[in-house]
Design an enzyme around this catalytic site. Sequence first.
Site, PDB file in Angstrom:
ATOM      1  N   THR A  70     -25.227 -64.651 -65.511  1.00 43.74           N
ATOM      2  CA  THR A  70     -25.010 -66.086 -65.618  1.00 43.74           C
ATOM      3  C   THR A  70     -26.301 -66.832 -65.295  1.00 43.74           C
ATOM      4  O   THR A  70     -27.359 -66.212 -65.090  1.00 43.74           O
ATOM      5  CB  THR A  70     -23.821 -66.531 -64.731  1.00 43.74           C
ATOM      6  OG1 THR A  70     -23.498 -67.890 -65.029  1.00 43.74           O
ATOM      7  CG2 THR A  70     -24.121 -66.383 -63.257  1.00 43.74           C
ATOM      8  N   LYS A  74     -29.998 -65.456 -68.170  1.00 43.77           N
ATOM      9  CA  LYS A  74     -29.612 -64.903 -69.474  1.00 43.77           C
ATOM     10  C   LYS A  74     -30.811 -64.567 -70.353  1.00 43.77           C
ATOM     11  O   LYS A  74     -30.808 -63.565 -71.070  1.00 43.77           O
ATOM     12  CB  LYS A  74     -28.661 -65.854 -70.191  1.00 43.77           C
ATOM     13  CG  LYS A  74     -27.305 -65.980 -69.498  1.00 43.77           C
ATOM     14  CD  LYS A  74     -26.382 -66.958 -70.193  1.00 43.77           C
ATOM     15  CE  LYS A  74     -25.084 -67.114 -69.433  1.00 43.77           C
ATOM     16  NZ  LYS A  74     -24.150 -68.064 -70.066  1.00 43.77           N
ATOM     17  N   PRO A 198     -25.064 -79.016 -68.725  1.00 39.11           N
ATOM     18  CA  PRO A 198     -24.294 -79.281 -67.507  1.00 39.11           C
ATOM     19  C   PRO A 198     -23.981 -80.761 -67.303  1.00 39.11           C
ATOM     20  O   PRO A 198     -23.307 -81.111 -66.324  1.00 39.11           O
ATOM     21  CB  PRO A 198     -25.209 -78.779 -66.377  1.00 39.11           C
ATOM     22  CG  PRO A 198     -26.368 -78.115 -67.024  1.00 39.11           C
ATOM     23  CD  PRO A 198     -26.442 -78.606 -68.423  1.00 39.11           C
ATOM     24  N   GLY A 200     -22.266 -84.026 -67.061  1.00 38.78           N
ATOM     25  CA  GLY A 200     -20.847 -84.314 -66.954  1.00 38.78           C
ATOM     26  C   GLY A 200     -20.211 -83.652 -65.747  1.00 38.78           C
ATOM     27  O   GLY A 200     -19.079 -83.976 -65.382  1.00 38.78           O
ATOM     28  N   MET A 201     -20.951 -82.764 -65.106  1.00 40.82           N
ATOM     29  CA  MET A 201     -20.419 -82.096 -63.920  1.00 40.82           C
ATOM     30  C   MET A 201     -20.447 -83.006 -62.694  1.00 40.82           C
ATOM     31  O   MET A 201     -19.585 -82.908 -61.820  1.00 40.82           O
ATOM     32  CB  MET A 201     -21.206 -80.807 -63.634  1.00 40.82           C
ATOM     33  CG  MET A 201     -21.060 -79.737 -64.686  1.00 40.82           C
ATOM     34  SD  MET A 201     -21.953 -78.211 -64.283  1.00 40.82           S
ATOM     35  CE  MET A 201     -21.036 -77.626 -62.860  1.00 40.82           C
TER      36      MET A 201
END
Length: 264
Positions: A70, A74, A198, A200-201
């Site tokens: 993760t 990657k 990411p 919007g987290m």
Amino acid sequence: MTQLLNGATRVHFIVGDPIAQVKSPAGVTQAFNDAGHNAICIPAHVTPANLAGWHAGVSLAGNVDGIIVTVPHKFAYQALCDTSSERAAFLGACNVLRRNADGRWHGDMFDGVGYVEAMRSKGVELEGKRALLVGAGGAGSAIAYSLVTGGVSQLAIHDPDLNRRDGLVQRLNSLGLCPVVAGSPDPSGYDIALNATPIGMKEGDPHPIDSSRFTPDMFVGCVITAPAVPPMIQAARELGCNTLIGADMFARVRDLMVAFLLEQ
């Protein structure tokens, strides 16, 4: 009944930096158990500087059969594979490795395949559709590849890292399957609008795609898993759009990775 740990338990890791946020270990372990396989998935917090050394170390253990990868490893992990699938080699990234009988590590990348499978489960057909994708990182690159190979008629990619965006656009165009162009956060004129960043987290984040320009006939997706329904997806649902959340994608990706890990 849950398999108790014992000396015959096969070990798989999920490696990232950070790692505390991942939810995969329990689900992957349960999937092994459901398949009648005595195995466990263990989280490992490893920094980029220590990744190669960590990989060399765990490879010394004969009962370690797989590694799930993760953020942010990657791309780096592709170089640690002995062999890899065609798509992982094309993308220069992998999210899972399986140890073969000869001890060598074989990698693959299922983020894009899982996303497209999740889209199809929502009734979306890619053929002939115009797609906008925001985000050209590990997951975004994989989704872009699966969209292009899955039959979209055009793909536009937006990413603030212009070198990363342009490099991905160029590589995808080399496939000769459909036009791939640089895009923007404006989804006007597209059938499919996907966020693979990411954004919007965090509370107060802007919508990664301009939701004021959504129309009810658009399909809108996002890779984020927390919050479960990001604000951009909520805005799309209020308009009547068909949508896909991160949990939908990761359920498919998990199943694909487990099947890959259990192959002999």
